[in-house]
Design a protein around this motif. Structure first.
Motif, PDB file in Angstrom:
ATOM      1  N   ASP A  37       0.889  -1.153   0.000  1.00  0.00           N
ATOM      2  CA  ASP A  37       0.000   0.000   0.000  1.00  0.00           C
ATOM      3  C   ASP A  37       0.939   1.217   0.000  1.00  0.00           C
ATOM      4  O   ASP A  37       1.460   1.591   1.037  1.00  0.00           O
ATOM      5  N   ARG A  38       1.161   1.763  -1.166  1.00  0.00           N
ATOM      6  CA  ARG A  38       2.287   2.633  -1.485  1.00  0.00           C
ATOM      7  C   ARG A  38       3.546   1.753  -1.493  1.00  0.00           C
ATOM      8  O   ARG A  38       3.513   0.625  -1.010  1.00  0.00           O
ATOM      9  N   SER A  39       4.637   2.299  -2.001  1.00  0.00           N
ATOM     10  CA  SER A  39       5.786   1.425  -2.264  1.00  0.00           C
ATOM     11  C   SER A  39       7.033   2.256  -2.541  1.00  0.00           C
ATOM     12  O   SER A  39       7.063   3.456  -2.250  1.00  0.00           O
ATOM     13  N   HIS A  40       8.031   1.611  -3.140  1.00  0.00           N
ATOM     14  CA  HIS A  40       9.259   2.298  -3.541  1.00  0.00           C
ATOM     15  C   HIS A  40       8.989   3.407  -4.564  1.00  0.00           C
ATOM     16  O   HIS A  40       9.844   4.260  -4.766  1.00  0.00           O
ATOM     17  N   TYR A  41       7.834   3.379  -5.205  1.00  0.00           N
ATOM     18  CA  TYR A  41       7.544   4.453  -6.169  1.00  0.00           C
ATOM     19  C   TYR A  41       7.334   5.804  -5.486  1.00  0.00           C
ATOM     20  O   TYR A  41       7.521   6.850  -6.112  1.00  0.00           O
ATOM     21  N   GLU A  42       6.981   5.772  -4.195  1.00  0.00           N
ATOM     22  CA  GLU A  42       6.876   7.028  -3.459  1.00  0.00           C
ATOM     23  C   GLU A  42       8.231   7.722  -3.381  1.00  0.00           C
ATOM     24  O   GLU A  42       8.296   8.946  -3.216  1.00  0.00           O
ATOM     25  N   ASP A  43       9.299   6.938  -3.478  1.00  0.00           N
ATOM     26  CA  ASP A  43      10.648   7.506  -3.371  1.00  0.00           C
ATOM     27  C   ASP A  43      11.087   8.207  -4.644  1.00  0.00           C
ATOM     28  O   ASP A  43      12.174   8.782  -4.694  1.00  0.00           O
ATOM     29  N   ILE A  44      10.247   8.113  -5.659  1.00  0.00           N
ATOM     30  CA  ILE A  44      10.462   8.975  -6.826  1.00  0.00           C
ATOM     31  C   ILE A  44       9.435  10.104  -6.802  1.00  0.00           C
ATOM     32  O   ILE A  44       9.766  11.281  -6.933  1.00  0.00           O
ATOM     33  N   LEU A  45       8.180   9.723  -6.555  1.00  0.00           N
ATOM     34  CA  LEU A  45       7.087  10.694  -6.623  1.00  0.00           C
ATOM     35  C   LEU A  45       7.281  11.894  -5.704  1.00  0.00           C
ATOM     36  O   LEU A  45       7.263  13.042  -6.147  1.00  0.00           O
TER      37      LEU A  45
ATOM     38  N   ARG B 199      17.045  10.812 -10.337  1.00  0.00           N
ATOM     39  CA  ARG B 199      15.801  10.192 -10.821  1.00  0.00           C
ATOM     40  C   ARG B 199      16.140   9.044 -11.767  1.00  0.00           C
ATOM     41  O   ARG B 199      15.580   7.954 -11.649  1.00  0.00           O
ATOM     42  N   ARG B 200      17.044   9.290 -12.682  1.00  0.00           N
ATOM     43  CA  ARG B 200      17.443   8.232 -13.611  1.00  0.00           C
ATOM     44  C   ARG B 200      18.027   7.039 -12.862  1.00  0.00           C
ATOM     45  O   ARG B 200      17.756   5.892 -13.174  1.00  0.00           O
ATOM     46  N   ARG B 201      18.831   7.331 -11.855  1.00  0.00           N
ATOM     47  CA  ARG B 201      19.435   6.245 -11.087  1.00  0.00           C
ATOM     48  C   ARG B 201      18.346   5.416 -10.400  1.00  0.00           C
ATOM     49  O   ARG B 201      18.389   4.191 -10.396  1.00  0.00           O
ATOM     50  N   ARG B 202      17.358   6.105  -9.836  1.00  0.00           N
ATOM     51  CA  ARG B 202      16.296   5.365  -9.137  1.00  0.00           C
ATOM     52  C   ARG B 202      15.473   4.515 -10.103  1.00  0.00           C
ATOM     53  O   ARG B 202      15.105   3.383  -9.785  1.00  0.00           O
ATOM     54  N   TYR B 203      15.174   5.045 -11.270  1.00  0.00           N
ATOM     55  CA  TYR B 203      14.464   4.215 -12.264  1.00  0.00           C
ATOM     56  C   TYR B 203      15.263   2.941 -12.548  1.00  0.00           C
ATOM     57  O   TYR B 203      14.717   1.838 -12.593  1.00  0.00           O
ATOM     58  N   SER B 204      16.532   3.156 -12.741  1.00  0.00           N
ATOM     59  CA  SER B 204      17.385   2.027 -13.072  1.00  0.00           C
ATOM     60  C   SER B 204      17.458   1.028 -11.916  1.00  0.00           C
ATOM     61  O   SER B 204      17.364  -0.192 -12.099  1.00  0.00           O
ATOM     62  N   GLU B 205      17.572   1.543 -10.712  1.00  0.00           N
ATOM     63  CA  GLU B 205      17.624   0.671  -9.534  1.00  0.00           C
ATOM     64  C   GLU B 205      16.312  -0.092  -9.350  1.00  0.00           C
ATOM     65  O   GLU B 205      16.299  -1.276  -9.010  1.00  0.00           O
ATOM     66  N   ILE B 206      15.211   0.619  -9.560  1.00  0.00           N
ATOM     67  CA  ILE B 206      13.898  -0.016  -9.356  1.00  0.00           C
ATOM     68  C   ILE B 206      13.669  -1.100 -10.405  1.00  0.00           C
ATOM     69  O   ILE B 206      13.181  -2.192 -10.094  1.00  0.00           O
ATOM     70  N   ASN B 207      14.037  -0.816 -11.643  1.00  0.00           N
ATOM     71  CA  ASN B 207      13.877  -1.852 -12.665  1.00  0.00           C
ATOM     72  C   ASN B 207      14.750  -3.070 -12.362  1.00  0.00           C
ATOM     73  O   ASN B 207      14.306  -4.208 -12.529  1.00  0.00           O
ATOM     74  N   ALA B 208      15.957  -2.814 -11.888  1.00  0.00           N
ATOM     75  CA  ALA B 208      16.844  -3.936 -11.542  1.00  0.00           C
ATOM     76  C   ALA B 208      16.288  -4.710 -10.341  1.00  0.00           C
ATOM     77  O   ALA B 208      16.324  -5.940 -10.302  1.00  0.00           O
ATOM     78  N   PHE B 209      15.762  -3.969  -9.374  1.00  0.00           N
ATOM     79  CA  PHE B 209      15.168  -4.583  -8.175  1.00  0.00           C
ATOM     80  C   PHE B 209      13.989  -5.474  -8.573  1.00  0.00           C
ATOM     81  O   PHE B 209      13.871  -6.628  -8.128  1.00  0.00           O
ATOM     82  N   GLU B 210      13.136  -4.957  -9.424  1.00  0.00           N
ATOM     83  CA  GLU B 210      11.957  -5.739  -9.819  1.00  0.00           C
ATOM     84  C   GLU B 210      12.351  -6.932 -10.697  1.00  0.00           C
ATOM     85  O   GLU B 210      11.709  -7.981 -10.647  1.00  0.00           O
ATOM     86  N   LYS B 211      13.419  -6.771 -11.462  1.00  0.00           N
ATOM     87  CA  LYS B 211      13.915  -7.910 -12.245  1.00  0.00           C
ATOM     88  C   LYS B 211      14.426  -9.000 -11.308  1.00  0.00           C
ATOM     89  O   LYS B 211      14.169 -10.195 -11.498  1.00  0.00           O
TER      90      LYS B 211
ATOM     91  N   ILE C 282       6.876   7.746 -14.574  1.00  0.00           N
ATOM     92  CA  ILE C 282       7.114   6.446 -13.932  1.00  0.00           C
ATOM     93  C   ILE C 282       6.578   5.321 -14.804  1.00  0.00           C
ATOM     94  O   ILE C 282       7.248   4.298 -15.022  1.00  0.00           O
ATOM     95  N   PHE C 283       5.364   5.497 -15.327  1.00  0.00           N
ATOM     96  CA  PHE C 283       4.774   4.440 -16.149  1.00  0.00           C
ATOM     97  C   PHE C 283       5.649   4.189 -17.383  1.00  0.00           C
ATOM     98  O   PHE C 283       5.839   3.044 -17.797  1.00  0.00           O
ATOM     99  N   GLU C 284       6.184   5.272 -17.936  1.00  0.00           N
ATOM    100  CA  GLU C 284       6.998   5.129 -19.131  1.00  0.00           C
ATOM    101  C   GLU C 284       8.325   4.424 -18.815  1.00  0.00           C
ATOM    102  O   GLU C 284       8.773   3.551 -19.563  1.00  0.00           O
ATOM    103  N   LYS C 285       8.929   4.810 -17.711  1.00  0.00           N
ATOM    104  CA  LYS C 285      10.276   4.311 -17.408  1.00  0.00           C
ATOM    105  C   LYS C 285      10.293   2.958 -16.688  1.00  0.00           C
ATOM    106  O   LYS C 285      11.319   2.279 -16.677  1.00  0.00           O
ATOM    107  N   THR C 286       9.194   2.606 -16.047  1.00  0.00           N
ATOM    108  CA  THR C 286       9.239   1.364 -15.255  1.00  0.00           C
ATOM    109  C   THR C 286       8.185   0.340 -15.673  1.00  0.00           C
ATOM    110  O   THR C 286       7.930  -0.616 -14.930  1.00  0.00           O
ATOM    111  N   SER C 287       7.552   0.547 -16.824  1.00  0.00           N
ATOM    112  CA  SER C 287       6.666  -0.491 -17.360  1.00  0.00           C
ATOM    113  C   SER C 287       7.537  -1.450 -18.154  1.00  0.00           C
ATOM    114  O   SER C 287       7.817  -1.226 -19.320  1.00  0.00           O
ATOM    115  N   THR C 288       7.962  -2.489 -17.501  1.00  0.00           N
ATOM    116  CA  THR C 288       8.848  -3.452 -18.151  1.00  0.00           C
ATOM    117  C   THR C 288       8.042  -4.682 -18.572  1.00  0.00           C
ATOM    118  O   THR C 288       6.902  -4.859 -18.143  1.00  0.00           O
ATOM    119  N   GLY C 289       8.648  -5.503 -19.400  1.00  0.00           N
ATOM    120  CA  GLY C 289       7.975  -6.736 -19.807  1.00  0.00           C
ATOM    121  C   GLY C 289       7.692  -7.637 -18.612  1.00  0.00           C
ATOM    122  O   GLY C 289       6.670  -8.304 -18.547  1.00  0.00           O
TER     123      GLY C 289
END
Lengths: 284, 284
Positions: free
Chosen positions: A130-138, A151-163, A222-229
Motif C-alpha cells: 500500500d504505497r511502495s518504492h515508487y513514493e521515493d520517486i514521486l 531520478r534516472r538512477r532510481r528508475y534504473s535501480e527499481i527496474n533492476a530490483f523488480e527484475k 514512472i509508467f513510461e520508465k518502469t513499465s517493463t515486460g
C-alpha cells in the motif's frame, strides 16, 4: 488453448498502461454497472480464494513462487478499500500487507529499498504494498528535491530490483488506482464530515492535491520508465469503487491463473500412511 | 453498567482454563447447534470488523494498543481454519499473521524468543500466532530434551515476556483448540483421502499423535504455570468447527469491546479544513 490463453489475460491486456490513461469514471473492460460488478466480485472471491490456497499449498510444498501487488494512487484513491474488499476475500494466512508511510528518520539513514526489502512476501504468499518504492520517486520529485540524475538512477535501480524479484519467483502486479480530482474532493469532504473518518484525513492531503498536475506528470514518467515486460503497470479507473474492486480482483485472478499453482505432490506414501492410520488406536 | 461488564466477559469467563478441560465436542457457552452458531458468526463478523477498524484507527492516531491472539492445539485442531474463518472477517490491513514451524538452523542459534519478537503486532494490529513460543516447551519436553530446570526457566521467561508485552500495550488472548483423538483421526484420514489436502498431512503428525497423553500432560502443566492474570489461557472445544469459529470470534470481540478503542480525535481543525476545501478548485 490459444483462446483460453487470450481470455486469460483479457483484463490485464485491457488495463495495461501504454499511453493515455482512461477516464477515471470509465469501465474499459468488464462490467459497466454496479450490480453486475458486485455480483461478479462475489464469484471472483471464490476463484481468487481457490487459487490463493493452491499457491499457498505450493509454497508449503517447497515451491518458490509468490505474488506482489503494488498499489499506488493519489490520496483517497482507494488503496485501503481495495485491500479490505479484494484481499479480504482470501485466507489471511496467505496475505502479507505492508503499508509504507513517509520514511522515519531511521529508515532514511538506509537506501530507500532497504525497508521495502524487509516486507517482501515469502513463497506462497500474496504480498500487498500500500504505497511502495515508487513514493521515493514521486514525493521528492514533486517537492523538487530529486535531481534528474538521481531520478534516472532510481528508475534504473527499481527496474533492476523488480527484475531480481521476478527472477526469484515473484510475479509483480503494479496497479495505479486512477481517480479524478472531482472525486477526490468528494471523498476528502466525506472524511471531514464523518467523525469516524476524521482519522483518515490529513491536512497534508490538500498540499499534495495542490500539486495534482505535477503528480500526474511524475506518474506518467514512472509508467513510461518502469513499465517493463516483467513488471508492467496497469491502470484501474477508480472513481467507482465497485469497478475498482472488480478490476483488481480480476488482475489478481488472471495473474494467479496463469501461474497455475499446483497442490504439491506428497513426499510420503499416501497408501502406507492410510494403512498406518488404520492400525492407530485412540490414545488412553 | 455492572451487568454490561459481566455480559462483556461471559465467553472469556466460561472458557478460562481453571482445571479440568471441557469435552472437546461440547459447547460450554453460547450456541449449542450449528445453524445458530453460523448465524451468530455472521453478526459477529460485523462487530469484530467494526471494533478492529476502531483499534486500527486508534493506532494510526498514535495509540499504542494492540491484540495478540495465540493459537495452540494438536495437529488438525483447526488453527488454520480459525484464521481463515475468524480473522478472514476483518480487514487484512489490520491483521498480522505469523505461523511458527519447527525452528530453522539459523533460528536455533538464537534464544527461542528471538524469532517470536520479530513477529509481534504493531499498534492497532491484531497479531495472530499460529503456534508460538509454547512450542518451545511442548516439543522438547515431550521429546525428553528439556530438563526440569530449563523448563522452569522457560516458564519464568515466558511469563516475563508476556508481562512485558502487556505493559507495552498488548492484550494477549491465549487459546487452546481442544480436539479429541477420535476427531483428529477423522481429520488425518480426510487429509489422506483428499488429494487437495495431501499437503496438509505430515507423517510426523502420527509420531506426535503417538505421544498424545504426554502432550496433554505438557499442556496441562503449561496452563497451570502460564495462566497469569494478565495473560490467561482459554480452552475452545474444537471438535465442532462451527463452535470453534464462533467461540474464537467471541473471545476477540469481548477483548476488543473491553479495550473500547476510540476513533482518534483529529489533531487538525475540522471546520478550518472544510473551509479550505470549499476554496479548493479542480486542478487543471
Amino acid at each position: 488453448m490459444a483462446k483460453k490463453k487470450d481470455e486469460g489475460s483479457r483484463v490485464r491486456d485491457a488495463l495495461r498502461i501504454t499511453g493515455e490513461l482512461p477516464d477515471p469514471g470509465s469501465a474499459p473492460v468488464g462490467p459497466g454497472k454496479k450490480p453486475k460488478a458486485l455480483a461478479k466480485l462475489g464469484t471472483a472471491g471464490e476463484r481468487l480464494s481457490a487459487l490463493q490456497e493452491a499457491l499457498y499449498a505450493e509454497g508449503v510444498g517447497g515451491g518458490g513462487r509468490n505474488v506482489l501487488l503494488v498499489l499506488q494512487g493519489m490520496d483517497t484513491s482507494g488503496k485501503g478499500g481495495t485491500v479490505s474488499h479484494v484481499l479480504g476475500l482470501v485466507n489471511p494466512m496467505g496475505v502479507r500487507y505492508s503499508g509504507f508511510k513517509a520514511p522515519t528518520a531511521a529508515e532514511r539513514r538506509h537506501h530507500y529499498l532497504w525497508r521495502i526489502r524487509k516486507q517482501l512476501p515469502v513463497p506462497g504468499q500474496i504480498g500487498v504494498f500500500d504505497r511502495s518504492h515508487y513514493e521515493d520517486i514521486l514525493v521528492p520529485r514533486v517537492s523538487g528535491l530529486l535531481s534528474a540524475e538521481e531520478r534516472r538512477r532510481r528508475y534504473s535501480e527499481i527496474n533492476a530490483f523488480e527484475k531480481e524479484l521476478t527472477d526469484g519467483g515473484t510475479t509483480i502486479v503494479k496497479v495505479f488506482l486512477h481517480i479524478s480530482p472531482e472525486e477526490q474532493l468528494k471523498r476528502l469532504k466525506a472524511r471531514l464530515e464523518t467523525p469516524e473518518k476524521h482519522w483518515k484525513y490529513n491536512p497534508g492531503d490538500l498540499e499534495a492535491r495542490s500539486h495534482w498536475p505535477a503528480y500526474q506528470k511524475a506518474y506518467a514518467d514512472i509508467f513510461e520508465k518502469t513499465s517493463t515486460g516483467y513488471a508492467p503497470w496497469h491502470v484501474v479507473p477508480a472513481d467507482h469503487k465497485w469497478y475498482r474492486n472488480w478490476a483488481v480482483a480480476e488482475l489478481l485472478i488472471e495473474t494467479l491463473a496463469e501461474l497455475d499453482p499446483k497442490f504439491p505432490q506428497p513426499d510420503y506414501d499416501v497408501d502406507a500412511e492410510l494403512a498406518k492410520l488404520k492400525g492407530v488406536g485412540v490414545p488412553a
